[in-house]
Design a protein around this motif. Sequence first.
Motif, PDB file in Angstrom:
ATOM      1  N   VAL A 134    -103.310  33.510  -3.079  1.00 47.68           N
ATOM      2  CA  VAL A 134    -102.126  34.282  -2.683  1.00 47.68           C
ATOM      3  C   VAL A 134    -101.455  33.626  -1.483  1.00 47.68           C
ATOM      4  CG1 VAL A 134    -101.361  36.471  -1.712  1.00 47.68           C
ATOM      5  CG2 VAL A 134    -102.927  36.450  -3.648  1.00 47.68           C
ATOM      6  N   LYS A 135    -102.267  33.164  -0.508  1.00 43.89           N
ATOM      7  CA  LYS A 135    -101.694  32.509   0.662  1.00 43.89           C
ATOM      8  C   LYS A 135    -100.913  31.256   0.262  1.00 43.89           C
ATOM      9  CE  LYS A 135    -105.554  32.271   3.087  1.00 43.89           C
ATOM     10  NZ  LYS A 135    -106.539  32.102   4.176  1.00 43.89           N
ATOM     11  N   ILE A 136    -101.511  30.474  -0.659  1.00 42.35           N
ATOM     12  CA  ILE A 136    -100.822  29.251  -1.085  1.00 42.35           C
ATOM     13  C   ILE A 136     -99.499  29.594  -1.753  1.00 42.35           C
ATOM     14  CG2 ILE A 136    -100.936  27.316  -2.702  1.00 42.35           C
ATOM     15  CD1 ILE A 136    -103.914  27.188  -2.153  1.00 42.35           C
ATOM     16  N   LEU A 137     -99.567  30.613  -2.646  1.00 45.47           N
ATOM     17  CA  LEU A 137     -98.344  30.973  -3.372  1.00 45.47           C
ATOM     18  C   LEU A 137     -97.261  31.419  -2.399  1.00 45.47           C
ATOM     19  CD1 LEU A 137     -99.620  32.874  -6.525  1.00 45.47           C
ATOM     20  CD2 LEU A 137     -98.583  30.627  -6.390  1.00 45.47           C
ATOM     21  N   VAL A 138     -97.633  32.268  -1.440  1.00 44.87           N
ATOM     22  CA  VAL A 138     -96.611  32.826  -0.564  1.00 44.87           C
ATOM     23  C   VAL A 138     -96.077  31.761   0.385  1.00 44.87           C
ATOM     24  CG1 VAL A 138     -96.203  34.447   1.302  1.00 44.87           C
ATOM     25  CG2 VAL A 138     -97.474  35.172  -0.712  1.00 44.87           C
ATOM     26  N   ILE A 139     -96.990  31.003   1.015  1.00 48.58           N
ATOM     27  CA  ILE A 139     -96.533  30.056   2.041  1.00 48.58           C
ATOM     28  C   ILE A 139     -95.848  28.852   1.404  1.00 48.58           C
ATOM     29  CG2 ILE A 139     -97.295  28.478   3.843  1.00 48.58           C
ATOM     30  CD1 ILE A 139     -99.361  30.479   4.642  1.00 48.58           C
ATOM     31  N   GLY A 180     -99.522  19.447   3.905  1.00 52.88           N
ATOM     32  CA  GLY A 180     -99.587  19.658   5.345  1.00 52.88           C
ATOM     33  C   GLY A 180     -99.557  21.120   5.734  1.00 52.88           C
ATOM     34  N   TRP A 181     -98.969  21.952   4.869  1.00 51.15           N
ATOM     35  CA  TRP A 181     -98.832  23.369   5.224  1.00 51.15           C
ATOM     36  C   TRP A 181    -100.158  24.095   5.239  1.00 51.15           C
ATOM     37  CZ3 TRP A 181     -94.595  25.605   7.110  1.00 51.15           C
ATOM     38  CH2 TRP A 181     -93.423  24.847   7.027  1.00 51.15           C
ATOM     39  N   ALA A 182    -101.219  23.433   4.767  1.00 49.39           N
ATOM     40  CA  ALA A 182    -102.524  24.102   4.735  1.00 49.39           C
ATOM     41  C   ALA A 182    -102.969  24.532   6.119  1.00 49.39           C
ATOM     42  CB  ALA A 182    -103.555  23.168   4.108  1.00 49.39           C
ATOM     43  N   VAL A 183    -102.598  23.783   7.157  1.00 57.23           N
ATOM     44  CA  VAL A 183    -103.131  24.087   8.482  1.00 57.23           C
ATOM     45  C   VAL A 183    -102.108  24.770   9.380  1.00 57.23           C
ATOM     46  CG1 VAL A 183    -104.867  22.295   8.481  1.00 57.23           C
ATOM     47  CG2 VAL A 183    -102.560  21.754   9.206  1.00 57.23           C
ATOM     48  N   ILE A 184    -100.936  25.088   8.855  1.00 59.08           N
ATOM     49  CA  ILE A 184     -99.913  25.703   9.705  1.00 59.08           C
ATOM     50  C   ILE A 184    -100.199  27.197   9.840  1.00 59.08           C
ATOM     51  CG2 ILE A 184     -97.460  26.187   9.943  1.00 59.08           C
ATOM     52  CD1 ILE A 184     -98.003  23.301  10.243  1.00 59.08           C
ATOM     53  N   PRO A 185    -100.444  27.707  11.044  1.00 55.78           N
ATOM     54  CA  PRO A 185    -100.682  29.141  11.202  1.00 55.78           C
ATOM     55  C   PRO A 185     -99.365  29.903  11.345  1.00 55.78           C
ATOM     56  CG  PRO A 185    -101.049  28.037  13.270  1.00 55.78           C
ATOM     57  CD  PRO A 185    -100.605  26.983  12.311  1.00 55.78           C
ATOM     58  N   PHE A 186     -99.229  30.967  10.550  1.00 54.73           N
ATOM     59  CA  PHE A 186     -98.037  31.796  10.672  1.00 54.73           C
ATOM     60  C   PHE A 186     -98.293  33.008  11.559  1.00 54.73           C
ATOM     61  CE2 PHE A 186     -96.564  29.185   7.370  1.00 54.73           C
ATOM     62  CZ  PHE A 186     -95.196  29.289   7.369  1.00 54.73           C
ATOM     63  N   MET A 187     -99.600  33.261  11.832  1.00 52.52           N
ATOM     64  CA  MET A 187     -99.955  34.371  12.708  1.00 52.52           C
ATOM     65  C   MET A 187    -101.355  34.085  13.203  1.00 52.52           C
ATOM     66  SD  MET A 187    -100.089  37.404  14.070  1.00 52.52           S
ATOM     67  CE  MET A 187    -101.400  38.367  13.332  1.00 52.52           C
ATOM     68  N   ASP A 188    -101.709  34.788  14.273  1.00 56.23           N
ATOM     69  CA  ASP A 188    -103.073  34.695  14.744  1.00 56.23           C
ATOM     70  C   ASP A 188    -104.002  35.275  13.674  1.00 56.23           C
ATOM     71  OD1 ASP A 188    -105.081  34.158  16.386  1.00 56.23           O
ATOM     72  OD2 ASP A 188    -104.506  35.532  17.989  1.00 56.23           O
ATOM     73  N   THR A 189    -105.313  35.125  13.890  1.00 57.55           N
ATOM     74  CA  THR A 189    -106.256  35.739  12.955  1.00 57.55           C
ATOM     75  C   THR A 189    -106.053  37.247  12.959  1.00 57.55           C
ATOM     76  OG1 THR A 189    -107.803  35.717  14.775  1.00 57.55           O
ATOM     77  CG2 THR A 189    -108.026  33.978  13.129  1.00 57.55           C
ATOM     78  N   TYR A 201    -105.663  35.534   7.495  1.00 62.16           N
ATOM     79  CA  TYR A 201    -104.766  35.841   6.383  1.00 62.16           C
ATOM     80  C   TYR A 201    -103.501  35.004   6.436  1.00 62.16           C
ATOM     81  CZ  TYR A 201    -107.426  39.994   5.115  1.00 62.16           C
ATOM     82  OH  TYR A 201    -108.387  40.855   4.700  1.00 62.16           O
ATOM     83  N   PHE A 202    -103.191  34.428   7.566  1.00 59.57           N
ATOM     84  CA  PHE A 202    -101.867  33.821   7.732  1.00 59.57           C
ATOM     85  C   PHE A 202    -101.927  32.318   7.926  1.00 59.57           C
ATOM     86  CE2 PHE A 202    -101.871  38.146   9.349  1.00 59.57           C
ATOM     87  CZ  PHE A 202    -100.963  38.709   8.472  1.00 59.57           C
ATOM     88  N   GLN A 203    -103.045  31.738   7.557  1.00 56.61           N
ATOM     89  CA  GLN A 203    -103.203  30.292   7.627  1.00 56.61           C
ATOM     90  C   GLN A 203    -104.042  29.918   6.424  1.00 56.61           C
ATOM     91  OE1 GLN A 203    -105.403  29.044  11.025  1.00 56.61           O
ATOM     92  NE2 GLN A 203    -104.693  26.939  10.941  1.00 56.61           N
ATOM     93  N   ILE A 204    -103.562  28.978   5.604  1.00 57.98           N
ATOM     94  CA  ILE A 204    -104.250  28.721   4.340  1.00 57.98           C
ATOM     95  C   ILE A 204    -105.669  28.234   4.590  1.00 57.98           C
ATOM     96  CG2 ILE A 204    -104.244  27.283   2.277  1.00 57.98           C
ATOM     97  CD1 ILE A 204    -101.230  27.310   2.389  1.00 57.98           C
ATOM     98  N   MET A 205    -105.808  27.277   5.503  1.00 61.41           N
ATOM     99  CA  MET A 205    -107.119  26.668   5.715  1.00 61.41           C
ATOM    100  C   MET A 205    -107.334  26.531   7.209  1.00 61.41           C
ATOM    101  SD  MET A 205    -108.323  22.962   4.391  1.00 61.41           S
ATOM    102  CE  MET A 205    -107.105  22.053   5.311  1.00 61.41           C
ATOM    103  N   HIS A 206    -108.473  27.019   7.698  1.00 67.90           N
ATOM    104  CA  HIS A 206    -108.752  26.853   9.121  1.00 67.90           C
ATOM    105  C   HIS A 206    -109.483  25.538   9.326  1.00 67.90           C
ATOM    106  CE1 HIS A 206    -111.278  27.508  12.815  1.00 67.90           C
ATOM    107  NE2 HIS A 206    -110.048  27.401  13.237  1.00 67.90           N
TER     108      HIS A 206
END
Lengths: 383, 186
Positions: free
Chosen positions: A9-14, A102-111, A134-139
């Motif tokens: 879901v994160k991949i699809l949305v981001i 590259g978007w895998a590591v971009i955080p859109f929000m804190d944990t 929830y707001f970062q694809i891969m930590h």
Amino acid sequence: MPEWIITIVKILVIVFGFVMGVASLLTLVGDRKQSAKIQNRIGPNRATLFGLDIQFFKNLGISHFIADGIKMVLKENTIPNGANKFLHGLAPSLVFLPGLFGWAVIPFMDTYCTGDITVLANYQEVCSGEEKRYFQIMHMEVGLLYAFAITAISVYGAAIAGWASNNKYSLIGGLRSSAQMISYEVAIGLSLAGVILVYGTLDLNEMVRMQGHQMWGIVPMWGVFVQPVAFFMFFLAGMAETKRAPFDVPEGESEIVAGYITEYSSMKFGVMQLGEYAATVFIGSLVAIMFFGGWQVPFLYGDGFHFGTPTGTPDVAVPYALIVLLRIGSMVIKTLFFVWLQFMMRWTLPRFRYDQIMTLGWKILLPLGLANLVITALLSAIF
Amino acid sequence: MARTINVVPQERVPKTFWEKSYVPEIMRGLAVTIRQFGRNTFSRKENRDTFTIEYPESGTSHYPERYRGRHRLMLREDGQVRCVACMCCSTICPANCIHIEAGEHDDPTVEKYPAVFVIDELRCIVCGLCVEACPCDAIRMDTGVHMQPRFDRTTAFHARDEMMSRGGLSLATKGGRDAVNEDYTW
């Protein structure tokens, strides 16, 4: 919910929602409408949408945007004689995919915190419950290195596209793009060395958290305030990495037709173009994260606004759901702002000459980056 | 053999440090484009700098008085066409877009009239030579109506009656004897 469903879901949305949406809309809003406004024109406002004569849609030029996509898909896909078929087909994905990986590591929000948040006097937010990403694809602890390792791959795409097309213009374009990108990767790396020294981490989310600190209680510790030179260098070199004006010698259409994308047609061409827009958005998000506090809203912490030292009850209490929304909105708006700024630069400046690009990269940005690194290291050793 | 070459040394204005660093100059350039962007996006319509004229909505008032638009055929006082089918216009037409078939007129002083008068707007280059060539002020291009885009080629052929419907009464008289009198104003 199992972890993998959340990830999908994160991949699809981001990636597909945000990045692809913004990147494809940029063909309309950035290239057509924004340039028109700057040049005292109106831009596309005639074509109707499915024959519906609605002035709003006509003014936005939505149908041009849709027609673009349909045209790209329906056009004939040609491969020139003598081209290496496999590499010619592979190159567009090599240009396009790094911009998405590259978007895998971009955080859109804190944990996301399931419990209560306590804000300490040293600006740290302590979560009493579980922290969900929830707001970062891969930590990733080395998220910054990963982002640059991935974007560096796109130079292969351009070089292979130029070589495999069996066209002299394409070859020149490929050579120019690889020379330019490799030169500017040095400048990008050096400009970020100072930032890494200041924040002491490669984790992008941790980096954004550090930027919630306040200097002297009033100025947020954003990268642009602690590393202003690095910001200019990174923005410049990042624009050069996206291969768009004023750094668009690799596809300088007045000299070499379209550079390494000369021999591409149909959706392969579309993918190449989209890759450039996606790279623009990616650079915009990196600038937002490293120099403008990413998802941070000034003075907003885990439980509300604190003007001053964040202890005790907040000055303006904000519910957590609203904080999440504000922070995501902050990140999205900052990213879009820097995308807009890159397009403004594109429509402001003429194209750099090839030797000017090399001079800027090797004679100005490289020594400047080294000086910035040394001074930052000295200062951080002293204080 | 010695050759003398005159060389005028040009005094180049030395660039200052800030000009060489591009940064303030780029800021100035950005300020200009951002100002234009903001003015053309957010301000009210009449305050914008937009040059674009939106043709069908905004009308044709911006066209100069002598703008060459679609053709029209002028009429006599009794409503008949002024054209005497002399073929001057179709002869001078560089695009060969005027097709005239003459017919015999009932009035012996007129002799001929155009039974068929067709202008192919697809070929017409809007040069206005037909108007210049016309000896009896029969064809004019002063309608001020733009040449229209069309979906069907067959509608691009303007027949005589269609052009006459746009026509009006001409004040020019036969032989040009009274052409310069008080009533005649161009």
